[in-house]
Write a protein that holds these residues in place. Structure first.
Motif, PDB file in Angstrom:
ATOM      1  N   GLY A   1      31.672  37.030  32.539  1.00 40.92           N
ATOM      2  CA  GLY A   1      32.929  36.695  33.201  1.00 40.92           C
ATOM      3  C   GLY A   1      33.391  37.755  34.173  1.00 40.92           C
ATOM      4  O   GLY A   1      34.594  37.871  34.444  1.00 40.92           O
ATOM      5  N   VAL A   2      32.459  38.538  34.738  1.00 40.81           N
ATOM      6  CA  VAL A   2      32.823  39.603  35.672  1.00 40.81           C
ATOM      7  C   VAL A   2      33.060  39.003  37.051  1.00 40.81           C
ATOM      8  O   VAL A   2      32.185  38.323  37.605  1.00 40.81           O
ATOM      9  N   GLY A   3      34.234  39.275  37.639  1.00 39.81           N
ATOM     10  CA  GLY A   3      34.579  38.739  38.947  1.00 39.81           C
ATOM     11  C   GLY A   3      34.660  39.770  40.036  1.00 39.81           C
ATOM     12  O   GLY A   3      34.666  39.430  41.219  1.00 39.81           O
ATOM     13  N   TRP A   4      34.740  41.080  39.627  1.00 41.66           N
ATOM     14  CA  TRP A   4      34.871  42.131  40.631  1.00 41.66           C
ATOM     15  C   TRP A   4      34.027  43.339  40.231  1.00 41.66           C
ATOM     16  O   TRP A   4      33.903  43.647  39.058  1.00 41.66           O
ATOM     17  N   VAL A   5      33.480  43.997  41.235  1.00 39.42           N
ATOM     18  CA  VAL A   5      32.694  45.207  41.022  1.00 39.42           C
ATOM     19  C   VAL A   5      33.258  46.294  41.924  1.00 39.42           C
ATOM     20  O   VAL A   5      33.494  46.068  43.118  1.00 39.42           O
ATOM     21  N   MET A   6      33.495  47.484  41.342  1.00 33.52           N
ATOM     22  CA  MET A   6      33.909  48.625  42.157  1.00 33.52           C
ATOM     23  C   MET A   6      32.669  49.401  42.560  1.00 33.52           C
ATOM     24  O   MET A   6      31.873  49.798  41.702  1.00 33.52           O
ATOM     25  N   PRO A   7      32.483  49.652  43.848  1.00 31.19           N
ATOM     26  CA  PRO A   7      31.290  50.375  44.296  1.00 31.19           C
ATOM     27  C   PRO A   7      31.371  51.846  43.955  1.00 31.19           C
ATOM     28  O   PRO A   7      32.403  52.354  43.531  1.00 31.19           O
ATOM     29  N   SER A   8      30.258  52.529  44.186  1.00 32.20           N
ATOM     30  CA  SER A   8      30.211  53.955  43.901  1.00 32.20           C
ATOM     31  C   SER A   8      30.911  54.746  44.993  1.00 32.20           C
ATOM     32  O   SER A   8      31.226  54.237  46.066  1.00 32.20           O
ATOM     33  N   ASP A   9      31.133  56.029  44.699  1.00 31.29           N
ATOM     34  CA  ASP A   9      31.844  56.885  45.647  1.00 31.29           C
ATOM     35  C   ASP A   9      31.094  57.044  46.961  1.00 31.29           C
ATOM     36  O   ASP A   9      31.713  57.260  48.005  1.00 31.29           O
ATOM     37  N   ASP A  10      29.760  56.968  46.909  1.00 33.45           N
ATOM     38  CA  ASP A  10      29.008  57.185  48.141  1.00 33.45           C
ATOM     39  C   ASP A  10      28.810  55.908  48.950  1.00 33.45           C
ATOM     40  O   ASP A  10      28.151  55.910  49.973  1.00 33.45           O
ATOM     41  N   GLU A  11      29.360  54.798  48.441  1.00 30.95           N
ATOM     42  CA  GLU A  11      29.311  53.546  49.186  1.00 30.95           C
ATOM     43  C   GLU A  11      30.622  53.365  49.933  1.00 30.95           C
ATOM     44  O   GLU A  11      31.702  53.485  49.352  1.00 30.95           O
ATOM     45  N   ARG A  12      30.537  53.047  51.198  1.00 33.60           N
ATOM     46  CA  ARG A  12      31.724  52.899  52.015  1.00 33.60           C
ATOM     47  C   ARG A  12      32.057  51.420  52.199  1.00 33.60           C
ATOM     48  O   ARG A  12      31.265  50.539  51.947  1.00 33.60           O
ATOM     49  N   GLY A  13      33.255  51.156  52.671  1.00 32.89           N
ATOM     50  CA  GLY A  13      33.681  49.789  52.892  1.00 32.89           C
ATOM     51  C   GLY A  13      34.803  49.410  51.968  1.00 32.89           C
ATOM     52  O   GLY A  13      35.617  50.241  51.571  1.00 32.89           O
ATOM     53  N   GLN A  14      34.858  48.141  51.597  1.00 32.28           N
ATOM     54  CA  GLN A  14      35.958  47.651  50.777  1.00 32.28           C
ATOM     55  C   GLN A  14      35.888  48.244  49.374  1.00 32.28           C
ATOM     56  O   GLN A  14      34.814  48.475  48.836  1.00 32.28           O
ATOM     57  N   PRO A  15      37.059  48.536  48.776  1.00 33.98           N
ATOM     58  CA  PRO A  15      37.057  49.180  47.459  1.00 33.98           C
ATOM     59  C   PRO A  15      36.576  48.267  46.342  1.00 33.98           C
ATOM     60  O   PRO A  15      36.032  48.737  45.361  1.00 33.98           O
ATOM     61  N   TRP A  16      36.759  46.961  46.479  1.00 34.72           N
ATOM     62  CA  TRP A  16      36.320  46.037  45.438  1.00 34.72           C
ATOM     63  C   TRP A  16      35.375  45.005  46.045  1.00 34.72           C
ATOM     64  O   TRP A  16      35.634  44.460  47.115  1.00 34.72           O
ATOM     65  N   ILE A  17      34.300  44.719  45.359  1.00 36.17           N
ATOM     66  CA  ILE A  17      33.333  43.728  45.813  1.00 36.17           C
ATOM     67  C   ILE A  17      33.461  42.495  44.915  1.00 36.17           C
ATOM     68  O   ILE A  17      33.286  42.589  43.696  1.00 36.17           O
ATOM     69  N   PRO A  18      33.793  41.310  45.486  1.00 34.84           N
ATOM     70  CA  PRO A  18      33.904  40.112  44.648  1.00 34.84           C
ATOM     71  C   PRO A  18      32.537  39.627  44.197  1.00 34.84           C
ATOM     72  O   PRO A  18      31.551  39.721  44.923  1.00 34.84           O
ATOM     73  N   LEU A  19      32.488  39.150  42.964  1.00 33.82           N
ATOM     74  CA  LEU A  19      31.257  38.586  42.409  1.00 33.82           C
ATOM     75  C   LEU A  19      31.499  37.100  42.220  1.00 33.82           C
ATOM     76  O   LEU A  19      32.372  36.695  41.438  1.00 33.82           O
ATOM     77  N   PHE A  20      30.751  36.266  42.923  1.00 33.13           N
ATOM     78  CA  PHE A  20      30.987  34.833  42.901  1.00 33.13           C
ATOM     79  C   PHE A  20      30.313  34.185  41.686  1.00 33.13           C
ATOM     80  O   PHE A  20      29.230  34.582  41.272  1.00 33.13           O
ATOM     81  N   GLY A  21      31.021  33.225  41.130  1.00 29.68           N
ATOM     82  CA  GLY A  21      30.467  32.442  40.040  1.00 29.68           C
ATOM     83  C   GLY A  21      30.679  32.957  38.638  1.00 29.68           C
ATOM     84  O   GLY A  21      29.884  32.623  37.741  1.00 29.68           O
ATOM     85  N   PRO A  22      31.729  33.777  38.369  1.00 28.93           N
ATOM     86  CA  PRO A  22      31.929  34.182  36.967  1.00 28.93           C
ATOM     87  C   PRO A  22      32.264  32.976  36.106  1.00 28.93           C
ATOM     88  O   PRO A  22      33.059  32.113  36.501  1.00 28.93           O
ATOM     89  N   LEU A  23      31.655  32.908  34.943  1.00 31.18           N
ATOM     90  CA  LEU A  23      31.865  31.765  34.057  1.00 31.18           C
ATOM     91  C   LEU A  23      33.149  31.939  33.254  1.00 31.18           C
ATOM     92  O   LEU A  23      33.599  33.065  33.007  1.00 31.18           O
ATOM     93  N   PRO A  24      33.760  30.830  32.831  1.00 30.85           N
ATOM     94  CA  PRO A  24      35.032  30.913  32.082  1.00 30.85           C
ATOM     95  C   PRO A  24      34.870  31.698  30.785  1.00 30.85           C
ATOM     96  O   PRO A  24      33.785  31.788  30.206  1.00 30.85           O
ATOM     97  N   ARG A  25      35.978  32.228  30.346  1.00 28.04           N
ATOM     98  CA  ARG A  25      35.972  33.020  29.108  1.00 28.04           C
ATOM     99  C   ARG A  25      35.591  32.164  27.913  1.00 28.04           C
ATOM    100  O   ARG A  25      34.899  32.632  27.004  1.00 28.04           O
ATOM    101  N   ALA A  26      36.018  30.931  27.879  1.00 27.45           N
ATOM    102  CA  ALA A  26      35.652  29.993  26.811  1.00 27.45           C
ATOM    103  C   ALA A  26      35.110  28.725  27.463  1.00 27.45           C
ATOM    104  O   ALA A  26      35.758  28.159  28.352  1.00 27.45           O
ATOM    105  N   ARG A  27      33.939  28.285  27.034  1.00 23.81           N
ATOM    106  CA  ARG A  27      33.331  27.089  27.618  1.00 23.81           C
ATOM    107  C   ARG A  27      32.407  26.440  26.596  1.00 23.81           C
ATOM    108  O   ARG A  27      32.026  27.061  25.590  1.00 23.81           O
TER     109      ARG A  27
END
Length: 761
Positions: free
Chosen positions: A566-592
């Motif tokens: 159910g992970v929807g966001w990833v924070m990149p490492s310090d040496d990666e530049r650009g947006q602070p949060w990277i969206p992860l598409f397709g996280p599945l529901p917590r209960a299904r």
């Protein structure tokens, strides 16, 4: 009769102690909290969750915000301790955190003073030793480990209880001391750091053996003392049982040799005693192999080895120990205490060397203990032994002053050794290559002004000790001021590397991802130490920072693994530049719900071969295959720590998948009927639900926690009853000759007498 000058020294020591405690308490007075190292990474976020649960009347045992769900009580940290629960249930987070940290220091001060005075040591010398012990060295540098500090605050009181058991003459005093010993042992264990409980036990056992050797007739009390210690361990079962439960499911259950050896103290660190500012990080940190890689020397104050490897307790300590070694007469009464201090000083240092000595191979064979990392933590014993010897030396200096003795300067020639060694240590950095290890050259060596600060401090401290040895009362007063200023300057730089902050400032520095924050987040490895902080904003992570990191079967660098978590966001490492949060598409529901399953022994391999939205990986075959059909609806109607409620509506029997970490403590009921909890995708849990509409209740009820609670209750009953059992027949009221009944004596009277200086046997 009070010796001349003692009152002035007591007042000066009190002023110095008060000033140092006030400096420690500044964040409390300013509405801030310390955010250095583990305080920011672990204690603050976990205490925030803990306090929130207590305020809402919820059980804080299970924390859903870390690792996809985490057994918080099994982490240790003291959440089962009555004192910690009282603090966080009555005070707001900031004051509670500050008081939890602050209270340990007065306890360390008072415990050392009472123990020293029981041996008949002068009050001013006891206070001097307490300042070195409580407000310097190991205890000041380990302020970020609050539960460790609280456990160490028990040590002088444990030794005091042992002393009364071994040397007191009144049976009631002995019985009370045995109860006190058991309660202290239980209290220490409930704080949750087993390694420091072991180290404390090594010191206690050494103290027992020294007294049994030195005090005639005391050896016969060892069995009773051992029983009381065992009952104290039983009383700590409320924390030991969950901790053992978490340990078996953690990555630490099978540590590598490199992991265990990590944190072995290089013998070169003895240079700190005479050259405290020689290196950039103040400690000697050789390259350290960790599994597949090698950690290089880190010439930085931010390295964790700075507080683990530091053995500097003030520039006056070398001179005091040299003076004590050259003036050994007049300490007959303190001989057992000096012997104990000498043994634990040597033992602590040798054990701290870790894999630098052959002894390390033997200690690693001890069950559980052999898996402890950072052998340098045995420096706790070294620190205690050195401070006792320093207090004895200061007592001798005060006695010299009281008697008006003025030895010639020639007799004080050994005091020239610390300054000479200090100068040589600083000059040695300029020696030809090969005489020093390569990692002690170049940028590892501090700037020249800092390097020279060490010899300057050693010279001043040695001069004060020399003047005191010639009867100067002013020098004795100055030693109190010097030791306080020296230790404050040394320790507070580490505290202020990351200045204290208000909670609002701490949270403002950690922005949440945009949009929906109900999904989980993942951090890059380089930022893993900070991600616990985000739980204070309600975010949940699939990773975390903890001591008992659970073993996870999935690799969460894979997209499929992140989806089922159910992970929807990833924070990149310090040496990666650009947006602070990277969206992860397709996280599945917590209960299904799913209608397809596949048995696997390797979920991390097979998860990439299936459509995770339609098929669930299970660890065992289901009693009956699921009928084909359309997955039903799973509504999450309750989601609190350790309590998850789902309403399911299906057209056939299906598998309910919940993206919450599986643990043997979870129980599930479907419409009030108990069902087995199934392992799904290796790391998560689920259960079968029949056709129709049903209420599914997941509850976290670990048997280890319940068993530990009942064992602790049993231990509390036994530890208060067993020591007094031999005295029960004597406690009955008897009639005097004139017919009057004898009144029972108050418990406080024998306890007060037990704290008085023990008589020579």
């Amino acid at each position: 009769m009070t010796p001349p000058g003692e009152t002035a020294r007591l007042r000066m020591g009190g002023v110095v102690a008060g000033a140092m405690l006030t400096l420690i308490a500044l964040p409390l007075l300013r509405g801030q909290v310390y955010v250095y190292c583990d305080l920011a990474y672990g204690f603050l976020p976990m205490r925030s969750f803990f306090a929130d649960c207590l305020a809402k009347g919820e059980d804080p045992s299970w924390c859903p915000n870390l690792f996809g769900g985490f057994f918080l009580t099994g982490e240790g940290g003291g959440t089962a301790h009555p004192w910690i629960r009282l603090l966080y249930s009555t005070l707001s987070l900031g004051p509670a955190l500050n008081l939890e940290l602050l209270v340990s220091y007065p306890s360390l001060l008072a415990g050392f003073i009472v123990l020293a005075m029981r041996w008949g040591m002068r009050r001013d010398a006891a206070l001097f030793g307490a300042l070195v012990f409580a407000l310097g060295g190991y205890n000041m540098l380990h302020f970020m480990h609050m539960n460790v500090l609280a456990m160490l605050a028990h040590v002088p009181w444990l030794l005091l209880a042992i002393d009364v058991v071994m040397r007191a003459q009144d049976p009631r005093q002995v019985a009370l001391a045995r109860v006190f010993l058991s309660l202290l042992t239980a209290s220490q264990l409930v704080l949750g750091h087993v390694q420091f409980a072991w180290i404390s036990g090594v010191g206690e056992a050494t103290y027992c053996l020294v007294l049994a050797w030195q005090v005639p007739g005391s050896a016969r009390r060892l069995p009773g003392l051992a029983v009381s210690k065992a009952l104290g361990i039983l009383g700590g079962a409320v924390q030991i049982a969950p901790l053992w439960d978490s340990f078996r499911a953690s990555k630490r259950v099978a540590p590598t040799a490199a992991f265990v050896a990590m944190g072995s103290l290089s013998p070169w660190n003895l240079i700190q005693w005479v050259a405290p500012y020689l290196t950039v990080s103040r400690v000697i940190t050789p390259p350290m192999a960790i599994d597949s890689g090698v950690l290089p020397p880190a010439p930085s104050m931010f390295d964790w080895r700075v507080h683990e490897f530091s053995i500097y307790y003030g520039a006056a300590i070398p001179a005091l120990l040299v003076w004590l070694a050259s003036n050994r007469k007049g300490y007959d009464r303190l001989r057992p205490l000096i012997l104990f201090a000498g043994i634990i000083t040597v033992t602590g240092f040798v054990l701290a060397l870790g894999d630098y000595t052959p002894l390390f191979r033997l200690t690693t064979k001890i069950p559980v203990v052999g898996g402890f990392r950072i052998p340098a933590r045995y420096l706790v014993l070294f620190h205690l032994g050195v401070t006792i010897l320093a207090a004895v030396a200061f007592s001798g200096l005060c006695g010299t002053s009281d008697r008006g003795e003025r030895p010639s300067w020639r007799r004080l020639w050994p005091l020239a050794l610390p300054p000479a060694l200090s100068v040589l240590a600083c000059l040695a950095t300029r020696l030809p290559e090969g005489l020093w290890p390569s990692y002690m050259r170049g940028e590892f060596v501090a700037a020249t002004p800092l390097v020279l600060a060490g010899p300057a401090l050693i010279v001043v401290a040695t001069g004060l000790v020399a003047c005191a040895a010639r009867g100067s009362r002013l020098a004795l007063l100055a030693l109190f001021v010097f030791i306080g200023a020296d230790q404050t300057a040394y320790a507070f730089q580490l505290r202020n590397l990351i200045p204290p902050q208000t909670l609002a400032e701490y949270l403002a520095a950690r922005p949440v991802p945009p949009g929906d924050t109900s999904v989980r987040i993942k951090f890059n490895q380089l930022r893993d130490t900070w991600h616990n902080a985000y739980m204070m904003k309600g975010l949940r992570t699939i990773s975390g920072y903890a001591a008992m990191i659970p073993r996870q079967r999935l690799d969460y660098s894979k997209h499929a693994s992140l989806r089922v978590a159910g992970v929807g966001w990833v924070m990149p490492s310090d040496d990666e530049r650009g947006q602070p949060w990277i969206p992860l598409f397709g996280p599945l529901p917590r209960a299904r719900l799913v209608t397809q399953t596949q048995r696997t022994d390797n979920p991390d391999r097979d998860i990439e071969t299936i459509d995770v939205a339609m098929t669930a990986l299970v660890s065992r075959d289901l009693p009956q295959p699921l009928p084909p059909g359309t997955p039903g609806v799973a509504d999450l109607v309750g989601d609190r720590p350790g309590k998850i409620d789902v309403m399911t509506t299906t057209e056939s029997k299906q598998l309910l998948v919940l993206s919450e970490s599986i643990h043997r403590g979870w129980r599930v009921k479907v419409d009030g009927k108990t069902q087995p909890v199934l392992r799904v995708y290796g790391d998560f849990m689920g259960c079968l639900v029949p056709q129709g509409r049903h209420h599914v209740q997941f509850r976290f009820l670990p048997s280890s926690q319940r068993a530990g609670l009942w064992l602790s209750v049993l231990g509390l009953v036994l530890m208060t009853a067993v020591p007094f059992a031999p005295l029960w027949p004597r406690a009955r009221p008897t009639a005097q000759a004139d017919g009057e009944e004898v009144k029972p004596k108050l418990i406080g009277a024998p306890l007060a007498r037990a704290l008085q200086p023990a008589e020579d046997p």
